[in-house]
Design an enzyme around this catalytic site. Structure first.
Site, PDB file in Angstrom:
ATOM      1  N   LYS A   1      -6.845  -4.141   5.135  1.00  0.00           N
ATOM      2  CA  LYS A   1      -8.037  -3.604   4.465  1.00  0.00           C
ATOM      3  C   LYS A   1      -8.442  -4.460   3.271  1.00  0.00           C
ATOM      4  CE  LYS A   1      -6.845   0.512   3.199  1.00  0.00           C
ATOM      5  NZ  LYS A   1      -5.451   0.576   3.621  1.00  0.00           N
TER       6      LYS A   1
ATOM      7  N   ARG B   1      -7.723   9.657   1.783  1.00  0.00           N
ATOM      8  CA  ARG B   1      -6.421   9.592   2.452  1.00  0.00           C
ATOM      9  C   ARG B   1      -6.049  10.923   3.092  1.00  0.00           C
ATOM     10  NH1 ARG B   1      -5.052   5.920  -1.872  1.00  0.00           N
ATOM     11  NH2 ARG B   1      -4.667   3.888  -0.947  1.00  0.00           N
TER      12      ARG B   1
ATOM     13  N   ARG C   1       6.022 -10.892   3.361  1.00  0.00           N
ATOM     14  CA  ARG C   1       5.216 -11.064   2.151  1.00  0.00           C
ATOM     15  C   ARG C   1       6.137 -11.127   0.929  1.00  0.00           C
ATOM     16  NH1 ARG C   1       0.276  -6.849   1.383  1.00  0.00           N
ATOM     17  NH2 ARG C   1       1.832  -5.482   0.498  1.00  0.00           N
TER      18      ARG C   1
ATOM     19  N   ARG D   1       8.566  -7.194  -2.812  1.00  0.00           N
ATOM     20  CA  ARG D   1       8.368  -5.898  -3.462  1.00  0.00           C
ATOM     21  C   ARG D   1       9.181  -4.836  -2.732  1.00  0.00           C
ATOM     22  NH1 ARG D   1       2.364  -6.780  -4.188  1.00  0.00           N
ATOM     23  NH2 ARG D   1       2.166  -7.499  -6.319  1.00  0.00           N
TER      24      ARG D   1
ATOM     25  N   ARG E   1       6.174   4.600   4.401  1.00  0.00           N
ATOM     26  CA  ARG E   1       4.742   4.626   4.085  1.00  0.00           C
ATOM     27  C   ARG E   1       3.923   4.872   5.350  1.00  0.00           C
ATOM     28  NH1 ARG E   1       4.319  -1.049   1.464  1.00  0.00           N
ATOM     29  NH2 ARG E   1       2.114  -0.675   1.155  1.00  0.00           N
TER      30      ARG E   1
END
Ligand SMILES: [Zn+2]
Length: 214
Positions: A13, A88, A127, A156, A167
């Site tokens: 996104k 959401r 990432r 992260r 998530r």
């Protein structure tokens, strides 16, 4: 044209929103950015949001929608907007409809980037980010050196496979029903395959919106 952009975390996104904004010539608006800007500017609603955050509480939907409403009333959004992260949950979708209605506007299309969960786990765990200057990298191992500042790249916590799966579960239980809500309400919902190169996905999005070049 008001577009609500949807997608699992890591579906792209954040990459696609600014590209689409440029092509359609309407601004994209990330709810997190607007919220931060309102807090910095110290508007009444921004201060209210800050109060919740200072107490470690979630900022209520009504406050977030109020901040979004003030932003969307600006002339910059007269031709439309791409909303990223505005919805959401189903109550947020209902709130957005009421808020836009009060501005005499409505959502034109809900655009969902779909992508396989395991692909997302792979994507996000490749990432890394510089712990010093926060530059993001893809496909570089934690512990490598940052090209910009010589800092160390870290992954992260949010991007660890375990955290990503959690998530994605939250997305499936909370967010997926929102698409059904929009469909039942008779709104246009476009689901686009988010796998593959950035420009390919961009083309699919434009085709889904009926804006693709013949
Ligand atoms: Zn760096």
């Amino acid at each position: 044209m008001i577009i609500v952009l949807f997608g699992k975390p890591g579906a792209g996104k954040g990459t696609q929103a600014p590209l689409l904004a440029k092509t359609l010539n309407v601004p994209s608006l990330a709810t997190g950015d607007v919220l931060r800007a309102a807090r910095r500017a110290g508007t009444a609603l921004g201060r209210e949001a800050q109060g919740f955050m200072d107490r470690g509480a979630l900022v209520p939907d009504s406050v977030i929608l109020g901040i979004l409403r003030e932003e969307l009333a600006q002339p910059a959004y007269a031709n439309g907007v791409i909303l990223d992260g505005a919805v959401r949950t189903v109550p947020q979708a209902e709130g957005l409809r009421t808020m836009l209605g009060s501005l005499g506007r409505k959502v034109d299309v809900v655009l969902a980037l779909d992508i396989d969960n395991e692909e997302i786990v792979r994507r996000l765990s490749s990432r890394t980010v510089c712990e010093k200057c926060q530059t993001p990298y893809t496909g570089r191992d934690p512990g490598s050196e940052c090209e910009k500042c010589g800092g160390t790249l870290i992954r992260r916590k949010d991007d660890e496979p375990e955290a990503v799966r959690t998530r994605l579960e939250v997305y499936d239980t909370e967010t997926a029903p929102v698409l059904d809500w929009y469909r039942k309400a008779g709104d246009s919902v476009a689901v686009v395959d988010g796998a593959g190169p950035v420009d390919e996905v961009g083309k699919r999005i434009l085709n889904a919106l009926g804006q693709g070049k013949p």
